[in-house]
Design a protein around this motif. Structure first.
Motif, PDB file in Angstrom:
ATOM      1  N   HIS A 148      -2.532   6.232   3.180  1.00 16.37           N
ATOM      2  CA  HIS A 148      -1.753   6.343   2.862  1.00 16.37           C
ATOM      3  C   HIS A 148      -0.893   6.460   0.946  1.00 16.37           C
ATOM      4  CE1 HIS A 148      -0.779   2.480   3.590  1.00 16.37           C
ATOM      5  NE2 HIS A 148       0.364   2.144   3.080  1.00 16.37           N
ATOM      6  N   ASP A 163      -1.448  -0.588  -2.706  1.00 19.31           N
ATOM      7  CA  ASP A 163      -1.718  -1.758  -2.756  1.00 19.31           C
ATOM      8  C   ASP A 163      -3.031  -1.636  -1.518  1.00 19.31           C
ATOM      9  OD1 ASP A 163       0.114  -0.317  -0.674  1.00 19.31           O
ATOM     10  OD2 ASP A 163       0.475  -2.755   0.204  1.00 19.31           O
ATOM     11  N   HIS A 164      -2.865   0.365  -1.882  1.00 18.72           N
ATOM     12  CA  HIS A 164      -4.522   1.123  -0.074  1.00 18.72           C
ATOM     13  C   HIS A 164      -5.407   1.750  -1.506  1.00 18.72           C
ATOM     14  CE1 HIS A 164      -2.382  -0.402   3.164  1.00 18.72           C
ATOM     15  NE2 HIS A 164      -1.452  -0.721   2.771  1.00 18.72           N
ATOM     16  N   HIS A 198       5.596   5.031   8.377  1.00 19.71           N
ATOM     17  CA  HIS A 198       5.580   4.146   7.255  1.00 19.71           C
ATOM     18  C   HIS A 198       5.665   5.286   6.127  1.00 19.71           C
ATOM     19  CE1 HIS A 198       4.261   0.642   4.934  1.00 19.71           C
ATOM     20  NE2 HIS A 198       3.362   1.728   4.452  1.00 19.71           N
TER      21      HIS A 198
HETATM   22 ZN   LIG Z   1       2.246   0.712   2.320  1.00 17.82          ZN
END
Ligand SMILES: [Zn+2]
Length: 316
Positions: A111, A115-116, A188
């Protein structure tokens, strides 16, 4: 003018009056700065320790920089799921080189959250094609608001933008493993996908699962509590009794733990909905401690009970 130079400029009280004269132009010309949450994340990321966990069927997990990263090495090059924090590049490279010498060829984003995806740019620069759901590309390409953190995120740099996208589902066979990818309904965020390494029986759920902790739900970009519950049911349907499940955050888990997370979400949603229907304000719901039996464990991680109750309250 950078934030630092402006701050030191304003530090001299003699020139504060002059600030009003240039401020509107400065704001107009200024690009969106990285929000505090990213700057702090990068500071932590610079010294983050990366733990490598060997899972099954050639799949590994790297943990310690942003969301959990999956790695599938092999003759067709390394395939990664999520890119961690950009400042962890040296430690992540060291961990990747310890697994194998294969170059990096593919990166899949679960997504859009920083932080990804903060490491996207450097991973692309060393040869990775970036794969994501089309809405993820859209969000990374433009300014995003995240009300829960009171943060505005600038568009990601060009090299960080996914180059291969899909709508609802896609499939790739790399290094002898089938990667089955599909888009969740908004959960999310509205950009979430899961990646299932079929022959290895390893499932990466992205942030639809925080193992052992209350999850963050990003309402600003389409997330909601009912969607989280639906995504969790989807994960339970995909996983078999022996599936190794990589959550977005928290330790590597299994179906039993995922079932508990599901039960916590349903319990919390129902308890908060009942109180809200009785006309209770959020402050009243928080002081009623409706999730008390889980708070000492699930509330001890990323989201404290108060913040989590606020996220649930918003969606019921
Ligand atoms: Zn997230």
């Amino acid at each position: 003018m950078t934030m630092i130079s402006r701050r030191s400029f304003l530090g001299s009280s003699a020139v504060v009056a002059g600030a009003a004269l240039f401020a509107p132009q400065a704001v107009f010309a200024q690009e969106v700065q990285q929000p505090e949450v990213v700057l702090n994340g990068r500071k932590t990321g610079a010294t983050a320790k990366i733990a490598t966990q060997k899972l099954r069927g050639g799949v590994y997990a790297l943990m310690g920089s942003g969301g959990n990263i999956a790695v599938l090495p092999g003759p067709q090059g390394k395939v990664l799921v999520d890119s961690g924090i950009s400042t962890s590049r040296p430690q992540i490279l060291e961990a990747l080189n310890a697994i194998s010498a294969d170059p990096m060829t593919h990166l899949i984003n679960t997504h859009w959250h920083y932080d990804h995806t903060d490491g996207n740019e450097w991973m692309h620069s060393v040869g990775a094609t970036i794969v994501a759901q089309e809405k993820c590309k859209e969000r990374l390409s433009s300014v995003q608001q995240m009300k829960a953190f009171n943060a505005t995120f600038p568009a990601a740099p060009k090299g960080a933008i996914p180059t291969k996208t899909f709508g609802e589902k896609d499939r790739m066979k790399l290094n002898g493993v089938t990667l089955s990818m599909a888009h969740y309904e908004p959960a999310h965020t509205d950009t979430d996908i899961w990646i299932y390494f079929v022959e290895a029986d390893v499932l990466h759920t992205g942030d639809t699962w925080f193992n052992g902790f209350y999850p963050f739900i990003d309402y600003s970009t389409g997330g909601n509590i009912n969607g989280m519950i639906k995504a969790t049911k989807q994960n339970l349907a995909t996983a078999g009794p022996d599936t190794i499940i990589i959550p977005g955050h928290g330790p590597i888990g299994n179906k039993k733990q995922l079932q508990e997370f599901h039960d916590v979400l349903v319990y919390s949603r129902d308890a908060v909905a009942t109180l809200k229907q009785q006309g209770k304000t959020l402050a009243e719901v928080v002081s009623a401690k409706p999730t008390e039996k889980y708070d000492s464990t699930y509330g001890a991680g990323f989201m404290n009970p108060e913040t989590f109750l606020g996220l649930v309250y918003q969606g019921v």
